[in-house]
Design an enzyme around this catalytic site. Sequence first.
Site, PDB file in Angstrom:
ATOM      1  N   ASP A 223      -5.841   1.871   9.090  1.00 53.14           N
ATOM      2  CA  ASP A 223      -5.708   3.122   9.317  1.00 53.14           C
ATOM      3  C   ASP A 223      -4.538   3.554   9.294  1.00 53.14           C
ATOM      4  OD1 ASP A 223      -7.453   5.674  10.308  1.00 53.14           O
ATOM      5  OD2 ASP A 223      -6.070   5.465  11.824  1.00 53.14           O
ATOM      6  N   GLU A 285      -5.199   2.768   4.118  1.00 50.64           N
ATOM      7  CA  GLU A 285      -5.453   4.080   3.959  1.00 50.64           C
ATOM      8  C   GLU A 285      -4.275   4.751   4.104  1.00 50.64           C
ATOM      9  OE1 GLU A 285      -7.442   7.946   6.315  1.00 50.64           O
ATOM     10  OE2 GLU A 285      -6.123   6.426   7.499  1.00 50.64           O
TER      11      GLU A 285
HETATM   12  C1  NOJ Z   1      -7.809   8.187   9.488  1.00 50.07           C
HETATM   13  C2  NOJ Z   1      -9.167   8.150   9.953  1.00 50.07           C
HETATM   14  O1  NOJ Z   1     -10.181   7.630   8.834  1.00 50.07           O
HETATM   15  C3  NOJ Z   1      -9.725   9.300  10.885  1.00 50.07           C
HETATM   16  O2  NOJ Z   1     -11.060   9.318  11.170  1.00 50.07           O
HETATM   17  C4  NOJ Z   1      -8.948   9.444  11.858  1.00 50.07           C
HETATM   18  O3  NOJ Z   1      -9.140  10.533  12.678  1.00 50.07           O
HETATM   19  C5  NOJ Z   1      -7.284   9.358  11.729  1.00 50.07           C
HETATM   20  N1  NOJ Z   1      -7.093   8.279  10.951  1.00 50.07           N
HETATM   21  C6  NOJ Z   1      -6.590   8.948  13.077  1.00 50.07           C
HETATM   22  O4  NOJ Z   1      -6.866   7.683  13.363  1.00 50.07           O
END
Ligand code: NOJ
Length: 499
Positions: A223, A285
């Site tokens: 993440d 990500e």
């Molecule tokens: C990316 C995640 O996919 C999202 O859902 C989340 O709100 C943010 N990162 C913060 O962790």
Amino acid sequence: MNKATIAAAAPASNSTTGNDWWRSAVIYQVYIRSFRDGSGDGIGDIAGIRERLPYISELGVDALWINPWYPSPMKDAGYDVADYRDIEPLFGTLDQATLLIAEAHALGLKVILDIVPNHSSDQHAWFQAALVSPAGSPDRARYVFRPGRGEDGTLPPNDWQSVFRGPAWTRLTEPDGTPGEWYLHLFAPEQPDLNWDNPEVREEFESILRFWFDLGVDGFRIDVAHGLVKQSGLPDIGYADRDELLGPPSEVDHPHWDRDETHDIYRGWRAVADSYSPPRVFVAEAWLADAERLSRYLRTDELHTAFNFDFLRAPWRAAWLQKVIDDSIHATSLVGAPSTWVMSNHDVVRHLSRYGREQSDRQMHSLVDMADMPVDLAVGLRRARSAALLMFALPGSAYVFQGEELGLPEVEDIPDELLQDPVFEQSQRVDRGRDGCRVPLPWGGEAAPFDFSPDDANAQPWLPQPSGWAAFTAAAQDGADGSTLELYRAALRLRRSEP
Ligand code: NOJ
């Protein structure tokens, strides 16, 4: 795209056997809260995933990625983790998780979890300890605490803004009742950012990786992978506007996105993953505006893959898509990595509803950018079906977000009082947030809750499903000629048989 680049990126084999499975895998994203409720409380859980593993396997994918399932106060749907080594009771138990991993493996499916290293929950033991410890203490040094600016420290330490809107800083009340230091949170105030300059934080996360790898987990989605390191001195950015998750163009030296020092963290993680047999894998990500900067995360001693958000955000236009595809394959081939293709996830408007709108010449993924544009769902469905065939034919790995195989549209009319995404309140109710793609899946039946929960369930699904979803259910589409579910199954069969 020339033939040499395709050959360079082409999969050696299209199965999950062999250590290179991640180069060509199709990965199904299970948004656990909304996949299938096994316990009857209206919230999806591990029991539900275990029940429906045969469905995932029959779809023809190679792996599943499960969104965070750790204990959490759920201020951001589980991306606020209170304990990285356990399971949220709403979702099940560690024993159930272990069974799920074994059952998936028995079906030939790999299991990828979600790790959230940029921030923890404010209920995490570390943050709770920091709250009752003095400024400058080792407990505070695991997070980013700073004195405020201005007289009496009443102004935040710098001008950084939260991705969810509003300032990225919250001021503490010290245990003696006086106003105290501020702490950084690039997302919600309940998600304090960890301090990755602190070796203790680095050691802890490598140990968390080992904990799950020892349980048999095959990899992690990381993440906010580009956000961990902050520039020393925490300088102002110079604008007080909303800070987009998307990193800056390469020439901009941004104080908290895509810092060069971040790569060192992932070299350490790669060494951990490579110490296992078979080696474990990562997908980043990282929202970066620059494909070349993104590919740096995929050097051979760093991460394996990264989501291709340029593809996800591209309008449905041939020239635009061709350019994104060419650029992505070129950038990843420079470091010997495969490209990944993705059209939807739990943070963006479902692609069917994006493609059902007039396709402008700009990238779009949030509802707030398109809510007032009329949508034609029939056009969207036709484009979404074509897009799936395009995506599965590309070299590299691909992601399917649960429900896209059913042709689900975004639910855009959830009543305000039922919205759960923190973005809604944090944006002063300007942005309705991401709940519309997170609506529980319709499995069967003629009326809500469409078999999302067992028959004797004592609660409604945590977000309401539209009453007209009977034709979208998996049961209605199973074996039905021309259904989107059968199109996905056929496409994935073809992909496997004709790598
Ligand atoms: C990316 C995640 O996919 C999202 O859902 C989340 O709100 C943010 N990162 C913060 O962790």
